[in-house]
Design a protein around this motif. Structure first.
Motif, PDB file in Angstrom:
ATOM      1  N   GLN A   1      43.734  25.666  33.821  1.00 24.91           N
ATOM      2  CA  GLN A   1      44.188  24.075  33.526  1.00 24.91           C
ATOM      3  C   GLN A   1      43.946  23.326  34.687  1.00 24.91           C
ATOM      4  O   GLN A   1      43.008  22.653  34.967  1.00 24.91           O
ATOM      5  CB  GLN A   1      44.565  23.695  32.309  1.00 24.91           C
ATOM      6  N   ILE A   2      44.622  22.981  35.276  1.00 28.22           N
ATOM      7  CA  ILE A   2      44.252  21.847  35.998  1.00 28.22           C
ATOM      8  C   ILE A   2      44.756  22.809  37.919  1.00 28.22           C
ATOM      9  O   ILE A   2      45.559  23.529  38.020  1.00 28.22           O
ATOM     10  CB  ILE A   2      45.601  20.470  36.153  1.00 28.22           C
ATOM     11  N   THR A   3      44.860  22.657  38.589  1.00 25.64           N
ATOM     12  CA  THR A   3      44.207  22.349  40.274  1.00 25.64           C
ATOM     13  C   THR A   3      46.031  22.374  40.862  1.00 25.64           C
ATOM     14  O   THR A   3      46.339  21.124  40.848  1.00 25.64           O
ATOM     15  CB  THR A   3      43.461  22.198  40.877  1.00 25.64           C
TER      16      THR A   3
ATOM     17  N   ASP B   1      40.188  38.316  41.360  1.00 29.29           N
ATOM     18  CA  ASP B   1      40.069  37.516  42.045  1.00 29.29           C
ATOM     19  C   ASP B   1      41.642  37.503  42.058  1.00 29.29           C
ATOM     20  O   ASP B   1      42.089  36.845  43.155  1.00 29.29           O
ATOM     21  CB  ASP B   1      39.690  36.255  42.044  1.00 29.29           C
ATOM     22  N   LEU B   2      43.071  38.341  42.060  1.00 26.35           N
ATOM     23  CA  LEU B   2      43.989  38.309  41.809  1.00 26.35           C
ATOM     24  C   LEU B   2      45.009  38.634  43.012  1.00 26.35           C
ATOM     25  O   LEU B   2      44.211  39.315  44.212  1.00 26.35           O
ATOM     26  CB  LEU B   2      45.317  38.797  40.489  1.00 26.35           C
ATOM     27  N   LYS B   3      44.774  37.298  43.801  1.00 24.72           N
ATOM     28  CA  LYS B   3      45.178  37.459  45.567  1.00 24.72           C
ATOM     29  C   LYS B   3      47.206  38.253  45.798  1.00 24.72           C
ATOM     30  O   LYS B   3      47.954  37.261  45.030  1.00 24.72           O
ATOM     31  CB  LYS B   3      44.973  36.426  46.526  1.00 24.72           C
ATOM     32  N   VAL B   4      48.097  38.825  46.156  1.00 25.20           N
ATOM     33  CA  VAL B   4      48.462  38.707  46.218  1.00 25.20           C
ATOM     34  C   VAL B   4      49.321  39.243  47.484  1.00 25.20           C
ATOM     35  O   VAL B   4      48.454  39.955  47.931  1.00 25.20           O
ATOM     36  CB  VAL B   4      49.616  39.890  45.554  1.00 25.20           C
ATOM     37  N   SER B   5      50.482  38.460  48.383  1.00 23.19           N
ATOM     38  CA  SER B   5      50.397  38.303  49.223  1.00 23.19           C
ATOM     39  C   SER B   5      51.236  38.929  49.435  1.00 23.19           C
ATOM     40  O   SER B   5      51.546  40.152  48.836  1.00 23.19           O
ATOM     41  CB  SER B   5      51.577  37.220  49.977  1.00 23.19           C
ATOM     42  N   ARG B   6      51.416  39.826  51.147  1.00 24.62           N
ATOM     43  CA  ARG B   6      51.864  41.442  51.637  1.00 24.62           C
ATOM     44  C   ARG B   6      53.569  40.996  51.307  1.00 24.62           C
ATOM     45  O   ARG B   6      54.166  41.934  50.844  1.00 24.62           O
ATOM     46  CB  ARG B   6      51.762  41.186  52.930  1.00 24.62           C
TER      47      ARG B   6
ATOM     48  N   LEU C   1      40.088  24.225  36.697  1.00 25.17           N
ATOM     49  CA  LEU C   1      40.913  26.123  37.339  1.00 25.17           C
ATOM     50  C   LEU C   1      41.210  27.083  36.424  1.00 25.17           C
ATOM     51  O   LEU C   1      41.518  27.468  35.641  1.00 25.17           O
ATOM     52  CB  LEU C   1      42.612  25.140  37.975  1.00 25.17           C
ATOM     53  N   VAL C   2      40.723  28.298  37.449  1.00 17.71           N
ATOM     54  CA  VAL C   2      40.435  29.289  36.643  1.00 17.71           C
ATOM     55  C   VAL C   2      41.315  30.636  37.447  1.00 17.71           C
ATOM     56  O   VAL C   2      40.745  31.053  38.315  1.00 17.71           O
ATOM     57  CB  VAL C   2      39.186  29.719  35.743  1.00 17.71           C
ATOM     58  N   LEU C   3      41.389  31.131  36.973  1.00 19.64           N
ATOM     59  CA  LEU C   3      41.854  33.142  37.441  1.00 19.64           C
ATOM     60  C   LEU C   3      41.723  33.807  37.034  1.00 19.64           C
ATOM     61  O   LEU C   3      41.601  34.379  35.719  1.00 19.64           O
ATOM     62  CB  LEU C   3      42.963  33.044  37.688  1.00 19.64           C
ATOM     63  N   TYR C   4      39.876  34.894  37.546  1.00 20.85           N
ATOM     64  CA  TYR C   4      39.458  35.849  37.597  1.00 20.85           C
ATOM     65  C   TYR C   4      40.081  36.875  37.669  1.00 20.85           C
ATOM     66  O   TYR C   4      40.965  36.811  39.085  1.00 20.85           O
ATOM     67  CB  TYR C   4      38.715  36.496  38.151  1.00 20.85           C
ATOM     68  N   PRO C   5      40.775  37.616  37.341  1.00 22.38           N
ATOM     69  CA  PRO C   5      41.371  38.860  36.858  1.00 22.38           C
ATOM     70  C   PRO C   5      41.794  40.200  38.245  1.00 22.38           C
ATOM     71  O   PRO C   5      41.489  39.967  39.154  1.00 22.38           O
ATOM     72  CB  PRO C   5      41.441  39.771  36.115  1.00 22.38           C
TER      73      PRO C   5
ATOM     74  N   THR D   1      45.810  28.079  43.215  1.00 19.07           N
ATOM     75  CA  THR D   1      45.073  28.630  44.099  1.00 19.07           C
ATOM     76  C   THR D   1      45.354  29.847  44.967  1.00 19.07           C
ATOM     77  O   THR D   1      44.788  30.165  45.387  1.00 19.07           O
ATOM     78  CB  THR D   1      44.894  27.565  44.969  1.00 19.07           C
ATOM     79  N   ARG D   2      46.416  29.816  45.661  1.00 23.04           N
ATOM     80  CA  ARG D   2      46.961  30.611  46.318  1.00 23.04           C
ATOM     81  C   ARG D   2      46.859  31.954  46.016  1.00 23.04           C
ATOM     82  O   ARG D   2      46.887  33.150  46.809  1.00 23.04           O
ATOM     83  CB  ARG D   2      48.033  30.427  47.106  1.00 23.04           C
ATOM     84  N   PHE D   3      47.061  32.487  44.625  1.00 26.57           N
ATOM     85  CA  PHE D   3      46.529  33.966  43.633  1.00 26.57           C
ATOM     86  C   PHE D   3      45.478  33.859  43.407  1.00 26.57           C
ATOM     87  O   PHE D   3      45.112  34.751  42.773  1.00 26.57           O
ATOM     88  CB  PHE D   3      47.588  33.377  42.871  1.00 26.57           C
TER      89      PHE D   3
END
Length: 226
Positions: free
Chosen positions: A188-190, A68-73, A62-66, A195-197
């Motif tokens: 690291q691990i899902t 791709d960041l999702k921030v809820s309202r 699991l990786v987070l690309y900057p 994933t919501r981010f």
């Protein structure tokens, strides 16, 4: 796949040899040199009290690309309200200790045993492990920590004592890393939380290829600050 027994030599087997669950090797130590070698090869330690040191390289990763960041309202609103004072590397040991304590309080168990705390504090003293703290009323409300090499941040754990504190810390970290050209945060691990981010799974092969590229830039060693 066999699980490899590490010796005193600073060497790891290929992460491609990990078991289906991601377990690669057992033993060794948590010296800074071994930890850095592990991270640079897509391997990390994860074990519980009373167990030998276990080394993992899961597939998928699991990786987070900057970007791709999702921030809820609702979280954007919290961030704008300034409910938390955000700092970096102010209280690393307190953050990692709280990460362990909160998991134990929630009866989740923890891999952040005393030896791990000491090992990552040594990396922090070397300017290679970093923390983000979220404060409220001069008390630590939440935070996270991880290791930085090249343009990769290896996220280790996070905790919260006040609703949204660790989420705000994560958003702040990503927003800090993006203009610095960081390639990704290794989660690291899902988990559903990450994933919501916007974090996503990629294959181990792809991860290792991207990691090799991400390690080429110089490491931003030393104390970090917003």
């Amino acid at each position: 796949m066999p699980v490899y027994q590490l010796s005193e030599d600073l060497v790891f087997p290929s992460p491609h040899l990990a078991s289906q669950e991601g377990l690669l090797a057992i033993g060794g130590d948590l010296s800074p040199s071994r930890l850095l070698l592990a991270y640079s090869n897509g391997i990390f330690p994860w074990y519980s009290e009373g167990e030998p040191i276990l080394w993992w390289s899961p597939d998928p990763r699991l990786v987070l690309y900057p970007a791709d960041l999702k921030v809820s309202r609702s979280l954007k609103k919290v961030c704008k309200q300034g409910a938390f004072e955000l700092t970096m590397d102010r209280s690393f040991e307190e953050v990692i200790t709280e990460c362990a304590r909160v998991r134990l309080e929630n009866q989740e168990g923890t891999w952040i045993v005393d030896d791990m705390v000491q090992a990552y504090c040594r990396l922090h003293d070397s300017g290679l492990a970093h923390s983000v703290e979220a404060w409220q009323d001069n008390r630590l409300a939440g935070g996270l920590y991880g290791v930085s090499l090249g343009s990769c941040f290896f996220g280790e754990s996070m905790f919260t004592r006040v609703t949204n504190a660790s989420k705000v810390a994560l958003v702040a970290l990503v927003q800090h890393l993006k203009p610095l050209g960081f390639a990704f945060i290794d989660c690291q691990i899902t988990t559903a939380h990450l994933t919501r981010f916007g974090a996503r799974e990629i294959s181990r092969s792809r991860y290792l290829g991207e990691l090799a590229e991400a390690l080429k830039p110089a490491t931003l060693q030393g104390k970090w600050a917003f």
